[in-house]
Design a protein around this motif. Structure first.
Motif, short mmCIF file in Angstrom:
data_model
loop_
_atom_site.label_atom_id
_atom_site.label_comp_id
_atom_site.label_asym_id
_atom_site.label_seq_id
_atom_site.Cartn_x
_atom_site.Cartn_y
_atom_site.Cartn_z
N ILE A 195 0.87 -1.17 0.00
CA ILE A 195 0.00 0.00 0.00
C ILE A 195 0.91 1.22 0.00
CG2 ILE A 195 -1.73 1.34 1.24
CD1 ILE A 195 -2.82 -1.22 2.40
N ASP A 196 0.78 2.06 -1.02
CA ASP A 196 1.60 3.26 -1.14
C ASP A 196 0.72 4.48 -0.89
OD1 ASP A 196 3.88 1.80 -1.84
OD2 ASP A 196 3.27 1.75 -3.94
N ILE A 197 0.98 5.17 0.19
CA ILE A 197 0.28 6.42 0.50
C ILE A 197 1.22 7.54 0.08
CG2 ILE A 197 -0.79 7.81 2.31
CD1 ILE A 197 -1.10 5.15 3.90
N ASN A 198 0.86 8.20 -1.01
CA ASN A 198 1.79 9.13 -1.65
C ASN A 198 1.08 10.46 -1.88
OD1 ASN A 198 4.00 10.18 -3.00
ND2 ASN A 198 3.41 9.30 -4.96
N GLN A 199 1.03 11.27 -0.85
CA GLN A 199 0.33 12.55 -0.94
C GLN A 199 0.99 13.44 -1.98
OE1 GLN A 199 1.44 15.76 1.07
NE2 GLN A 199 -0.13 16.80 -0.14
N THR A 200 0.21 13.82 -3.00
CA THR A 200 0.73 14.66 -4.09
C THR A 200 0.11 16.04 -3.99
OG1 THR A 200 -0.93 13.71 -5.56
CG2 THR A 200 1.24 12.72 -5.59
N ASN A 201 -0.75 16.39 -4.94
CA ASN A 201 -1.35 17.72 -4.91
C ASN A 201 -2.48 17.84 -3.90
OD1 ASN A 201 0.34 18.62 -6.95
ND2 ASN A 201 -1.04 17.90 -8.56
N LYS A 202 -3.21 16.76 -3.67
CA LYS A 202 -4.36 16.78 -2.77
C LYS A 202 -3.94 16.35 -1.36
CE LYS A 202 -7.29 17.72 -6.08
NZ LYS A 202 -8.04 18.99 -6.13
N PRO A 203 -4.54 16.94 -0.32
CA PRO A 203 -4.24 16.50 1.04
C PRO A 203 -4.78 15.09 1.28
CG PRO A 203 -6.05 18.08 1.05
CD PRO A 203 -5.51 18.06 -0.34
N ILE A 204 -4.21 14.41 2.28
CA ILE A 204 -4.68 13.09 2.69
C ILE A 204 -5.00 13.15 4.18
CG2 ILE A 204 -4.05 10.68 3.05
CD1 ILE A 204 -2.39 10.75 0.57
N TYR A 205 -6.19 12.66 4.54
CA TYR A 205 -6.61 12.59 5.94
C TYR A 205 -7.07 11.17 6.22
CZ TYR A 205 -9.07 13.64 10.30
OH TYR A 205 -9.49 13.67 11.62
N ILE A 206 -6.43 10.53 7.22
CA ILE A 206 -6.72 9.13 7.57
C ILE A 206 -7.07 9.08 9.04
CG2 ILE A 206 -5.81 6.79 7.70
CD1 ILE A 206 -3.82 7.62 5.47
N THR A 207 -8.24 8.52 9.37
CA THR A 207 -8.62 8.46 10.79
C THR A 207 -9.41 7.20 11.08
OG1 THR A 207 -9.69 9.67 12.60
CG2 THR A 207 -10.80 9.69 10.48
N THR A 208 -9.27 6.69 12.32
CA THR A 208 -10.15 5.64 12.82
C THR A 208 -10.90 6.18 14.02
OG1 THR A 208 -10.30 3.43 13.78
CG2 THR A 208 -8.28 4.64 14.19
N THR A 236 -5.98 20.90 5.32
CA THR A 236 -6.13 21.42 3.96
C THR A 236 -4.86 21.25 3.13
OG1 THR A 236 -5.51 23.63 4.71
CG2 THR A 236 -7.86 23.09 4.67
N THR A 237 -3.74 20.98 3.78
CA THR A 237 -2.50 20.66 3.07
C THR A 237 -1.78 19.55 3.83
OG1 THR A 237 -1.22 22.33 4.29
CG2 THR A 237 -2.22 23.02 2.20
N GLY A 238 -1.02 18.76 3.11
CA GLY A 238 -0.21 17.73 3.73
C GLY A 238 -0.98 16.46 4.02
N LEU A 239 -0.38 15.62 4.90
CA LEU A 239 -0.90 14.30 5.23
C LEU A 239 -1.09 14.21 6.73
CD1 LEU A 239 0.33 10.91 3.83
CD2 LEU A 239 0.07 11.20 6.28
#
Length: 845
Positions: free
Chosen positions: A665-678, A713-716
């Motif tokens: 699984i490759d989580i590769n934040q590019t132009n869009k932000p990534i938000y991961i939560t449980t 809004t930016t980053g991971l």
């Protein structure tokens, strides 16, 4: 005397008699002539009455037609955007930079003979010089150039936009010859179909297979000069007219692989990338608009055959009497029909059109003439045997609000079939055992669905039982004529609604190509039935899904074998099965560009042996404690790539790799932000690696990483709070490695209330670089014999315990790691393991 008189009298009488006879004969002749004239006049009047009666009988109604022509690339149209009309008062001065009112010169591009509207680009810039955006990042969108475009086109009746790079590639043929697509990475020397770079419009696929050589010049003019006319000194590069002010103009297309760049059209006759905040090269705004095609009307009158006559009337609609007696209409050049309360309008009919009415749909389908395009107008609910449309047939099926049903495969299409319902919503269904409602087959089959309710059988227990089955290199398109992207719930009026029962698929595409531009797809299964799926690509060529909606017990989208699925936006819900999935031994690919994806049971994304790429979108698992949001399956060679989006799990892991075959699984934040939560209230980390798989994480430090997705809004950001007790494992953790696999972290922000990063029991290797790790208790914990390497990162723990080494494992950190006390000296808890403070490795596998 008497004798003489008698004699004389007899002579006179004879003479008189003779004269009377002559007069009588003359009178008789005149009378006959008169009678002949009367008869002729009566005959003429009778014939005229017959003609009038025939005309009254023949002219029962009229049909109005709009004929759409094809416009080749570069066709000039003079159009006034303020008055919204074609104009004839254009002057040369209207093509000067900055002119945006009056009769302007436009060029048509990328038209299709079936289109009722055309795209046109202006022949000059309306703003000479503007920055695309000043932020320097194309992910921030068109700022300054958008403002300039909106300001310049105030008062226009049509909404203006910028041309796209892909439209330019299609105009010049680069999309075919160079396989040019803006979704491919930009490199200096590309490989066709894999990467792209700049190209000259007049490039040739001879010695220069990349079109990197300019062919046009001052004497050899460019075929595409209209794309860069009216730019500064463009004459020497093959244009027809130059002027000062701009070196070119912007497109709306960002450059793949370059967050600071977009494509532009240059005065040299080529398309290339440039940085978004570059204004010194004089790039401006050249607008694109869409208008209705210039048109003319044809009036048709009918009896058994229709005669075609031209009229100069701009608009008119005629009523056809007793239209419902006719079931179908076929013509040699008519493919669109609109029907409402007795008004029939046929489109795309030329001067040579012949239209014939008949009254049997099934009979007509068996006897369709290859030379004609048929309009089939349903006038009542029909129960029928299978309707077969053979190859090379052009059919426009108007349900007109009625229903077609069959106990076999209802419609088998091998030709060109359009299904519409011009009067409310019509229905097509099947009631037979293990049947298909619409079966699109053969290499020549093309199916377009615009407005219909397609219903599958209730009597089905096989995989191939489905409302739509698309196979054998056939093509299918769903484009609802409603303006809505998709319909809500069961509302399919003026749209497309496809429903299956007992959990069987709503759609299967096999060895075929399909485009879905909206519509609603729903599966239903009772509690004893196996849940299947909505949209399936089974070794298909390509399945593109735009703005659709799915809901049901089965999966939203499934890839079996080979083929590519592209999903753009939409609303997708799965109740009982995996949401988006690939099968074992699959080589297929699923690419997701936006949309909402919710699963209430097993998992939102489940990959086995295929590839799933997420560029953006909202993903959530709101169900089972055994569920997850994104998972890479066991015994797999698959790959999941997350480039952007939000990912949430209600009760379990969010990102979960349980592969025992090194899949990643490759989580590769590019132009869009990534938000991961449980949102789990016990120990279910947001990112969890449980076997020999690999998880690679790369991104920027998040501007904010909190319980609210809207803050990032930016980053991971990876966020796991748990039950609110930081000292308990129920406080949860952000990332955990649990077995022989490895996790590589390069950037991003990680918050775990109990633990930020955990190398659990049997955990092997975690590499951490350029990251920010926050915890309400322990920053990083090594639970067994594994290794954790940390470089150039910040660790903030509130316990404070920045590093804990419980067993005999190893924690290495470099001198540029900053800990809770603001120095590079951590607060540690160590038993029998090693904590090394002078690590000089790379912290990446």
């Amino acid at each position: 005397m008497l004798a003489n008189s008698k004699i004389g009298g007899g002579g006179i009488l004879n003479k008189l008699n003779n004269n009377g006879f002559v007069s009588s004969a003359l009178l008789y002749s005149l009378l006959l002539v008169f009678l002949a004239l009367i008869v002729s006049l009566l005959s003429l009047l009778y014939n005229r009455k017959m003609i009038l009666d025939r005309l009254k009988s023949d002219i029962k109604g009229n049909i109005t037609k709009i004929n759409y022509d094809y416009y080749s690339n570069g066709t000039i149209i003079y159009y006034n955007p303020i008055e919204d009309k074609i104009c004839n008062d254009y002057i040369e001065e209207n093509s000067e930079t900055g002119v945006k009112t009056g009769c302007l010169k436009w060029y048509v591009f990328n038209d299709n003979k079936n289109n009722s509207m055309i795209n046109m680009i202006l022949d000059h810039n309306i703003t000479a010089l503007v920055t695309w955006n000043s932020s320097g990042n194309n992910a921030d969108g068109m700022n300054e150039v958008k403002t300039a475009l909106e300001e310049d086109t105030k008062g226009w009746k049509q909404t203006a936009r910028l041309i796209t790079a892909d439209e330019v590639a299609k105009i010049t043929g680069a999309n075919e010859t160079l396989k040019w697509n803006s979704n491919l990475e930009y490199v200096s020397m590309p490989i066709k179909g894999t990467s792209v770079s700049y190209f000259y419009f007049d490039g040739k696929d001879g010695t220069d297979t990349l079109w990197h050589t300019q062919v046009a010049n001052e004497t050899q003019k460019s075929k595409y000069s209209w794309l860069y006319d009216n730019t500064e000194e463009c004459l020497i590069y093959g244009c027809l007219k130059d002027q000062d002010g701009s070196y070119g103009y912007w497109t709306s297309t960002p450059v793949k692989g370059f967050s600071d760049s977009v494509y532009h059209i240059n005065r040299s006759g080529y398309i290339n990338k440039t940085v978004v905040n570059n204004a010194k090269l004089l790039y401006g705004v050249r607008p694109v608009i869409k208008i209705n095609k210039p048109r003319f009307k044809i009036v048709l009158r009918y009896d058994d055959k229709i005669e075609v006559k031209y009229t100069n009337k701009s608009t008119e609609t005629f009523t056809i009497n007793a239209i419902k007696q006719y079931t179908n209409i076929y013509s040699n050049n008519g493919t669109t029909v609109n029907y409402n309360d007795g008004n029939l309008v046929l489109n795309n009919i030329t001067e040579s059109t012949e239209v014939i009415f008949s009254n049997s749909l099934v009979t007509t389908s068996k006897n369709i003439d290859d030379s004609k395009n048929y309009v089939l107008l349903i006038n009542d609910n029909i129960e029928t045997a299978s309707i077969n449309f053979n190859s090379n047939k052009n059919i426009y099926l108007d349900l007109a609000g009625y229903k077609i049903s069959s106990n076999t495969n209802t419609i088998v299409n091998k030709g060109n079939l359009t299904i519409d319902s011009s009067k409310e919503n019509g229905e097509i269904n099947t009631t037979g055992e293990n049947t298909k409602t619409i079966y699109n087959t053969s290499t020549t089959a093309n199916l377009l669905i615009k407005n219909a309710y397609i219903k599958g059988t209730n009597n089905c227990n096989v995989w191939s039982c489905t409302p739509i089955y698309n196979i054998d290199s056939s093509n299918i398109e769903i484009t609802p004529k409603t303006g809505n992207r998709f319909d809500s719930n069961n509302d399919y009026i003026n749209g497309v609604y496809i429903e299956s029962f007992y959990g069987i698929n709503t759609w299967i595409a096999s060895s075929s190509t399909a485009i879905i531009n909206g519509g609603t797809f729903k599966t239903n299964a009772d509690e004893n039935e196996v849940s299947w799926q909505n949209l399936v690509c089974s070794n298909c060529n390509n399945l593109t899904i735009n703005y659709a909606k799915t809901i049901g017990d089965g999966a939203m989208i499934r890839s079996q074998g080979s083929g590519e699925i592209i999903v753009n936006d939409g609303d997708f819900t799965s109740l009982k099965y995996y949401g988006i999935s690939t099968d074992a031994n699959s080589t297929g690919k699923i690419i997701i560009n936006g949309g909402n994806y919710i699963n209430y049971n097993l998992g939102t994304i489940h990959n086995i042996d295929g590839t799933i790429i997420v560029n953006n979108g909202n993903f959530a698992n709101l169900g089972s404690t055994n569920g997850f949001c994104v998972a890479q399956a066991t015994a797999s060679n698959g790959n999941i790539i997350l480039n952007g989006g939000t990912f949430k799990s209600l009760t379990s892991f969010t990102i979960y790799n349980y592969s025992s075959n090194n899949a990643s699984i490759d989580i590769n934040q590019t132009n869009k932000p990534i938000y991961i939560t449980t949102l789990a209230k016990d120990w279910h980390p947001a990112i969890y690696n449980s076997s020999s798989g690999i998880i690679n994480i790369k991104g920027n430090i998040a501007n904010k990483c909190t319980a609210s997705v809207n803050d990032t809004t930016t980053g991971l950001c990876v966020y796991a709070e748990g039950n609110g007790d930081s000292s308990s494992s129920n406080g949860n953790g952000a990332v955990q490695n649990r077995s022989t696999g490895s996790i590589n972290i390069n950037g991003g922000t990680y918050y775990g209330l109990n633990q930020g990063i955990n190398n659990g029991t049997n955990g092997n290797l975690i590499n951490i670089k350029n990251a920010k790790i926050i915890s309400g208790y322990t920053g990083i914990l090594n639970n067994d014999t594994g290794t954790i390497n940390i470089c150039n990162s910040q660790i903030i723990s509130s316990y404070p315990k920045d590093l804990i080494n419980i067993s005999t494992g190893i924690i290495n950190y470099s001198s540029n790691v900053i800990f809770s006390n603001g120095t590079n000296v951590p607060v540690v808890s160590n038993k029998n393991g090693i904590i090394n403070s002078n690590y000089t490795g790379t912290c990446q596998s």
